[in-house]
Write a protein that holds these residues in place. Structure first.
Motif, PDB file in Angstrom:
ATOM      1  N   PRO A 124       9.581 -17.551   9.292  1.00  0.00           N
ATOM      2  CA  PRO A 124      11.110 -16.858   8.691  1.00  0.00           C
ATOM      3  C   PRO A 124      12.377 -17.175   9.182  1.00  0.00           C
ATOM      4  N   SER A 125      13.502 -17.507   8.236  1.00  0.00           N
ATOM      5  CA  SER A 125      14.599 -17.996   9.347  1.00  0.00           C
ATOM      6  C   SER A 125      14.755 -17.148   9.937  1.00  0.00           C
ATOM      7  N   ASP A 126      16.219 -17.670  10.947  1.00  0.00           N
ATOM      8  CA  ASP A 126      16.107 -16.970  12.235  1.00  0.00           C
ATOM      9  C   ASP A 126      17.366 -15.621  11.488  1.00  0.00           C
ATOM     10  N   GLY A 127      18.265 -15.935  10.706  1.00  0.00           N
ATOM     11  CA  GLY A 127      19.281 -15.228  10.044  1.00  0.00           C
ATOM     12  C   GLY A 127      18.712 -14.367   8.707  1.00  0.00           C
ATOM     13  N   PRO A 128      19.151 -12.951   8.176  1.00  0.00           N
ATOM     14  CA  PRO A 128      19.123 -12.374   6.641  1.00  0.00           C
ATOM     15  C   PRO A 128      19.173 -12.871   6.144  1.00  0.00           C
ATOM     16  N   PHE A 129      20.467 -14.084   6.139  1.00  0.00           N
ATOM     17  CA  PHE A 129      21.057 -15.098   4.379  1.00  0.00           C
ATOM     18  C   PHE A 129      20.733 -16.239   4.931  1.00  0.00           C
ATOM     19  N   CYS A 130      19.741 -16.962   6.026  1.00  0.00           N
ATOM     20  CA  CYS A 130      18.942 -18.087   6.162  1.00  0.00           C
ATOM     21  C   CYS A 130      17.647 -18.673   5.401  1.00  0.00           C
ATOM     22  N   GLU A 131      17.979 -20.275   4.928  1.00  0.00           N
ATOM     23  CA  GLU A 131      16.037 -20.579   4.430  1.00  0.00           C
ATOM     24  C   GLU A 131      15.720 -20.276   5.283  1.00  0.00           C
ATOM     25  N   SER A 132      14.165 -19.524   4.718  1.00  0.00           N
ATOM     26  CA  SER A 132      13.208 -19.575   5.550  1.00  0.00           C
ATOM     27  C   SER A 132      12.026 -20.851   4.763  1.00  0.00           C
ATOM     28  N   PRO A 192       6.460 -28.350   2.716  1.00  0.00           N
ATOM     29  CA  PRO A 192       7.221 -26.827   3.266  1.00  0.00           C
ATOM     30  C   PRO A 192       8.033 -27.078   2.382  1.00  0.00           C
ATOM     31  N   ILE A 193       8.658 -25.443   1.698  1.00  0.00           N
ATOM     32  CA  ILE A 193       9.769 -25.171   0.297  1.00  0.00           C
ATOM     33  C   ILE A 193      10.741 -24.800   1.340  1.00  0.00           C
ATOM     34  N   PRO A 194      12.287 -25.129   1.373  1.00  0.00           N
ATOM     35  CA  PRO A 194      13.183 -24.088   2.281  1.00  0.00           C
ATOM     36  C   PRO A 194      14.042 -23.227   0.878  1.00  0.00           C
ATOM     37  N   ASP A 195      13.985 -21.964   0.966  1.00  0.00           N
ATOM     38  CA  ASP A 195      14.170 -21.123   0.122  1.00  0.00           C
ATOM     39  C   ASP A 195      14.296 -19.397   1.348  1.00  0.00           C
ATOM     40  N   ILE A 196      15.283 -18.987   0.843  1.00  0.00           N
ATOM     41  CA  ILE A 196      15.314 -17.363   1.133  1.00  0.00           C
ATOM     42  C   ILE A 196      14.548 -16.634   0.096  1.00  0.00           C
ATOM     43  N   SER A 197      13.615 -16.901  -0.336  1.00  0.00           N
ATOM     44  CA  SER A 197      12.664 -15.803  -1.326  1.00  0.00           C
ATOM     45  C   SER A 197      11.983 -16.679  -1.290  1.00  0.00           C
ATOM     46  N   LEU A 198      10.465 -16.005  -0.856  1.00  0.00           N
ATOM     47  CA  LEU A 198       9.240 -16.232  -1.165  1.00  0.00           C
ATOM     48  C   LEU A 198       8.835 -16.231  -2.479  1.00  0.00           C
ATOM     49  N   VAL A 199       8.703 -15.562  -3.865  1.00  0.00           N
ATOM     50  CA  VAL A 199       8.654 -15.352  -5.094  1.00  0.00           C
ATOM     51  C   VAL A 199       9.437 -16.636  -4.938  1.00  0.00           C
ATOM     52  N   ASP A 200      10.659 -16.917  -5.097  1.00  0.00           N
ATOM     53  CA  ASP A 200      10.933 -17.487  -5.743  1.00  0.00           C
ATOM     54  C   ASP A 200      10.436 -19.165  -5.492  1.00  0.00           C
ATOM     55  N   ALA A 201       9.981 -19.157  -4.219  1.00  0.00           N
ATOM     56  CA  ALA A 201       9.502 -20.790  -3.276  1.00  0.00           C
ATOM     57  C   ALA A 201       8.747 -21.214  -4.373  1.00  0.00           C
ATOM     58  N   THR A 202       7.487 -19.629  -4.763  1.00  0.00           N
ATOM     59  CA  THR A 202       5.700 -19.474  -5.168  1.00  0.00           C
ATOM     60  C   THR A 202       5.990 -20.333  -6.774  1.00  0.00           C
TER      61      THR A 202
END
Length: 230
Positions: free
Chosen positions: A115-123, A72-82
């Motif tokens: 997804p994370s619980d907040g808009p600026f938290c890492e998913s 699992p990759i923690p990030d706020i962006s799916l694009v950046d995680a991929t």
């Protein structure tokens, strides 16, 4: 060398930021149902049985499949995680695995999203490649990657066109959830999650099939896997 360059280009295509590229469908996705991904005419994709076509979704049944996956990759962006996942997965198919085995390119690239619980938290994102059938009996292990062996499962699917972006993914997932409301499929998906079964390890999965050089006929999908008692 040419084969390696093709694989590199294709992988980058599947893992790149769509918004960096301009084309007729680059702005936003358009929902579509039942379009066969063009890349599956050229490379191996997992086969499935179409069980049901609904309003804005379809239900498929996949047989057992095998995937090689990142941690699992923690990030706020799916694009950046991929993008982060790219180097590990490309090295794997080029032979950086315990068998020193080169592996044919397949599609789709999938990203399981928690997804994370907040808009600026890492998913959390787990990015995977489908292992070709000929390699599935004994898939090559590799450091920092793991093998997922999926038992047969049903999948609720929403297709959309254009390039995948962080802005569009949540909207497409919500649209699939909305189109399923009030159907027996929605109840089956909820039960599967509550029971800790298929689909309980992520909120949804994003499947990407196309090269960034294909500006028309693009196919992406949101998947909601589940078990069904029949």
């Amino acid at each position: 060398m040419a084969t390696g360059f093709f694989k590199l280009s294709f992988l980058l295509s599947l893992l790149s930021r769509g918004s960096d590229l301009l084309g007729p469908e680059a702005e936003s996705g358009v929902a579509q149902i039942g379009k066969f991904p063009p890349s599956c005419n050229r490379i191996e994709c997992p086969s499935y049985e179409l069980v049901h076509s609904g309003n804005g979704y379809e239900i498929r049944r996949y047989n057992s499949t095998v995937w090689v996956s990142t941690e699992p990759i923690p990030d706020i962006s799916l694009v950046d995680a991929t993008r982060t996942a790219f180097f590990q997965l490309f090295a794997y198919i080029q032979g950086k695995n315990e068998y020193h085995q080169k592996i044919e390119m397949t599609a789709p690239v999938i990203s399981q999203v928690s997804p994370s619980d907040g808009p600026f938290c890492e998913s959390s994102f787990t990015v995977s490649f489908y292992v070709p059938k000929k390699n599935q009996p004994d898939p090559a292990p590799a450091e920092n990657l793991h093998i997922q062996k999926w038992k047969p499962r049903y999948v609720a699917v929403r297709q959309f066109s254009g390039f995948v972006s962080d802005d569009s993914i949540g909207e497409e997932a919500a649209a699939l959830d909305s189109s399923l409301k009030g159907t027996p499929w929605a109840n089956a998906i909820e039960k599967s999650k509550e029971d800790g079964g298929v689909g309980s390890d992520s909120a949804y999965t994003v499947a990407q099939y196309n090269s960034p050089f294909e500006f028309t006929g693009r196919v992406n999908e949101i998947w909601l896997p589940f078990e069904l008692d029949v």
